[in-house]
Design a protein around this motif. Sequence first.
Motif, PDB file in Angstrom:
ATOM      1  N   ASP A   1      -7.548   6.530   0.059  1.00  9.22           N
ATOM      2  CA  ASP A   1      -6.389   7.378   0.324  1.00  9.22           C
ATOM      3  C   ASP A   1      -5.088   6.656   0.002  1.00  9.22           C
ATOM      4  O   ASP A   1      -4.011   7.220   0.171  1.00  9.22           O
ATOM      5  CB  ASP A   1      -6.363   7.800   1.795  1.00  9.22           C
ATOM      6  N   GLU A   2      -5.189   5.410  -0.430  1.00  6.04           N
ATOM      7  CA  GLU A   2      -4.010   4.604  -0.732  1.00  6.04           C
ATOM      8  C   GLU A   2      -4.213   3.872  -2.048  1.00  6.04           C
ATOM      9  O   GLU A   2      -5.337   3.599  -2.448  1.00  6.04           O
ATOM     10  CB  GLU A   2      -3.774   3.575   0.371  1.00  6.04           C
ATOM     11  N   PHE A   3      -3.110   3.571  -2.712  1.00  7.01           N
ATOM     12  CA  PHE A   3      -3.179   2.727  -3.905  1.00  7.01           C
ATOM     13  C   PHE A   3      -2.265   1.537  -3.694  1.00  7.01           C
ATOM     14  O   PHE A   3      -1.291   1.599  -2.941  1.00  7.01           O
ATOM     15  CB  PHE A   3      -2.841   3.504  -5.185  1.00  7.01           C
ATOM     16  N   LEU A   4      -2.614   0.434  -4.319  1.00 13.59           N
ATOM     17  CA  LEU A   4      -1.897  -0.827  -4.113  1.00 13.59           C
ATOM     18  C   LEU A   4      -1.030  -1.150  -5.325  1.00 13.59           C
ATOM     19  O   LEU A   4      -1.495  -1.095  -6.458  1.00 13.59           O
ATOM     20  CB  LEU A   4      -2.885  -1.967  -3.879  1.00 13.59           C
TER      21      LEU A   4
ATOM     22  N   SER B   1       0.837  -1.188   0.000  1.00 13.81           N
ATOM     23  CA  SER B   1       0.000   0.000   0.000  1.00 13.81           C
ATOM     24  C   SER B   1       0.879   1.247   0.000  1.00 13.81           C
ATOM     25  O   SER B   1       1.850   1.327   0.750  1.00 13.81           O
ATOM     26  CB  SER B   1      -0.897  -0.025   1.239  1.00 13.81           C
ATOM     27  N   ARG B   2       0.524   2.203  -0.851  1.00 12.32           N
ATOM     28  CA  ARG B   2       1.229   3.486  -0.911  1.00 12.32           C
ATOM     29  C   ARG B   2       0.202   4.599  -0.742  1.00 12.32           C
ATOM     30  O   ARG B   2      -0.883   4.526  -1.303  1.00 12.32           O
ATOM     31  CB  ARG B   2       1.931   3.677  -2.259  1.00 12.32           C
ATOM     32  N   PRO B   3       0.522   5.652   0.005  1.00 11.62           N
ATOM     33  CA  PRO B   3      -0.437   6.750   0.175  1.00 11.62           C
ATOM     34  C   PRO B   3      -0.566   7.584  -1.099  1.00 11.62           C
ATOM     35  O   PRO B   3       0.430   7.886  -1.753  1.00 11.62           O
ATOM     36  CB  PRO B   3       0.160   7.580   1.312  1.00 11.62           C
TER      37      PRO B   3
ATOM     38  N   TRP C   1      -8.926   5.787  -7.236  1.00 12.04           N
ATOM     39  CA  TRP C   1      -9.884   6.851  -7.588  1.00 12.04           C
ATOM     40  C   TRP C   1     -11.303   6.301  -7.553  1.00 12.04           C
ATOM     41  O   TRP C   1     -12.206   6.921  -7.006  1.00 12.04           O
ATOM     42  CB  TRP C   1      -9.531   7.389  -8.961  1.00 12.04           C
ATOM     43  N   LEU C   2     -11.505   5.115  -8.133  1.00 10.65           N
ATOM     44  CA  LEU C   2     -12.833   4.499  -8.140  1.00 10.65           C
ATOM     45  C   LEU C   2     -13.298   4.215  -6.720  1.00 10.65           C
ATOM     46  O   LEU C   2     -14.452   4.489  -6.370  1.00 10.65           O
ATOM     47  CB  LEU C   2     -12.807   3.199  -8.948  1.00 10.65           C
TER      48      LEU C   2
END
Length: 172
Positions: free
Chosen positions: A94-97, A10-12, A89-90
Amino acid sequence: MTQPTPELMSRPCGDIPEFLRFVQQDYRKQALLEQTGGGDAFVEAAGRVVRKNVLQALPYASPSSRYVQELRRNGIADEVLDRALARAWLDASDEFLLPRPRKRDRFYGTVALLGYSIVIVVAGLISMVMYLRHAHPDWAEMLLAVPPLLAICGLPIVLVLFLALRKLVHGG
């Protein structure tokens, strides 16, 4: 939202402030949701939009641009980053994997390939000098009298070997 797994990290989203500003424009998301119906179709379409409007529009040498370059150096492809940001976005996350870098990839990186090339050429030059010491001692004496000559001879070989290894490993 998809949960992090051992394969995903996970990245913010805050690491790319331009992306946070982009997703605040809710009309874009609504238009894409209407066009695609959501789900994977949204992620695919939104990935292209995110790349064009965020990733390709990052100011040169900005912290965000350096962060994205660091992700690329760690083996994250542009398409993977696009989809990860689109999924965040969908999901209004607050995080993307992103997939974790594979341990074996460090043995195929540019620095590693350059190191392999140098070691191979140095070993080859040492073997050549050892052979010349026995077969043609006067040539070996001449070569060893001018050590930079060996470096000058070895540099193009290192370059050719490095380019060949990179083409072989990275297929480019």
